[in-house]
Design an enzyme around this catalytic site. Structure first.
Site, PDB file in Angstrom:
ATOM      1  CG  LEU A 150      -1.946  -1.074   1.386  1.00  0.00           C
ATOM      2  CD1 LEU A 150      -2.683  -0.938   2.713  1.00  0.00           C
ATOM      3  CD2 LEU A 150      -2.926  -1.040   0.226  1.00  0.00           C
ATOM      4  CG  ASP A 151      -0.192   4.955  -2.001  1.00  0.00           C
ATOM      5  OD1 ASP A 151      -0.503   5.588  -0.987  1.00  0.00           O
ATOM      6  OD2 ASP A 151      -0.941   4.866  -2.993  1.00  0.00           O
ATOM      7  NE  ARG A 152       5.345   9.585   3.639  1.00  0.00           N
ATOM      8  CZ  ARG A 152       6.125   9.325   4.678  1.00  0.00           C
ATOM      9  NH1 ARG A 152       6.739   8.165   4.754  1.00  0.00           N
ATOM     10  NH2 ARG A 152       6.304  10.235   5.621  1.00  0.00           N
ATOM     11  CG  ASP A 153       0.234   9.886   0.821  1.00  0.00           C
ATOM     12  OD1 ASP A 153       0.658  10.159   1.954  1.00  0.00           O
ATOM     13  OD2 ASP A 153       0.721  10.361  -0.229  1.00  0.00           O
ATOM     14  CB  THR A 154      -3.074   3.717   0.509  1.00  0.00           C
ATOM     15  OG1 THR A 154      -3.129   4.453  -0.716  1.00  0.00           O
ATOM     16  CG2 THR A 154      -4.264   2.775   0.566  1.00  0.00           C
TER      17      THR A 154
END
Length: 235
Positions: free
Chosen positions: A101-105
């Site tokens: 999952l990306d940093r902002d998810t």
């Protein structure tokens, strides 16, 4: 497997460290009886400092990933492995995240030390669904569900169109999106292709497995029934 090797593989220390734990009487059975390195006892009957031994190899756990945490082992900032006990980072076999999952998810992230299970989950052939809840910067146009379900959406710099995905509209700027692929920043790029921007994104399910009541930043080990749920509930 000898107890010394078993406990060392679970990250409690080197074999020398574990041998010292035996000599110090820190390794016991549930009744507090001291165990010795050559004893043969079930995994579930081993205690270290009166605490149950960590799960054996074949472990799979779920984490409710918070914001600003990276799915990496090496990053200048905080990484997902910082949210697990330190010894989980030195287990043998190694514990790895199942996809990213990306940093902002935020949301549901799986980890396992079972390589075959990891590849089974992420394999395109398995078509394990992932459900994301998104809030958007602009109102939905109204044609997104048809576009995402068409199997014809081609993202910028991609050569193959996306597999059909399911959009459920919850509000003018609020939706659930179910995908069966794991392309780079896929959900954000899908909405971007319609001229919109994702403001918040949370993964709430993998297959039939949901976050449930797991608090943000917390984790827990999955049981056999929960692991089976990963391969159910797909579109």
């Amino acid at each position: 497997m000898k107890l010394v090797k078993l406990i060392a593989n679970l990250g409690y220390g080197s074999r020398k460290d574990v041998s010292q734990m035996f000599r110090a009487g820190r390794i016991t059975d549930p009744d507090g009886e001291v165990l010795y390195a050559d004893d043969v006892v079930p995994h579930e009957s081993i205690r270290i400092d009166d605490e149950p031994l960590d799960p054996a190899a074949g472990l799979i756990l779920m984490l409710n990933k918070p914001l600003a945490v990276t799915c990496s082992r090496k990053d200048p900032g905080r990484v997902v492995y910082d949210l697990l006990p330190p010894r989980y980072n030195v287990r043998t076999p190694v514990l790895s995240s199942v996809g990213r999952l990306d940093r902002d998810t935020t949301g549901l992230l799986l980890f396992t030390d079972d390589g075959a299970l990891l590849h089974r989950i992420i394999s395109p052939k398995a078509q394990v669904s992932k459900v994301y809840e998104a809030t958007l910067a602009q109102d939905l146009r109204g044609d997104e569900a048809e576009l995402f379900a068409s199997g014809t959406l081609l993202l910028e710099s991609e050569k193959e169109p996306l597999a059909p995905a399911i959009l459920e509209v919850l509000g003018p700027r609020h939706a659930l999106l179910t995908v069966t692929e794991g392309r780079y920043h896929q959900v954000r790029r899908m909405f971007g292709a319609t001229g919109n921007h994702v403001e918040t994104l949370q993964r709430i399910a993998v297959g039939g497995l949901t976050l449930g009541e797991l608090p943000l930043g917390e984790w827990r080990v999955l049981n056999t029934d929960e692991i089976s749920l990963i391969f159910s509930g797909n579109p």
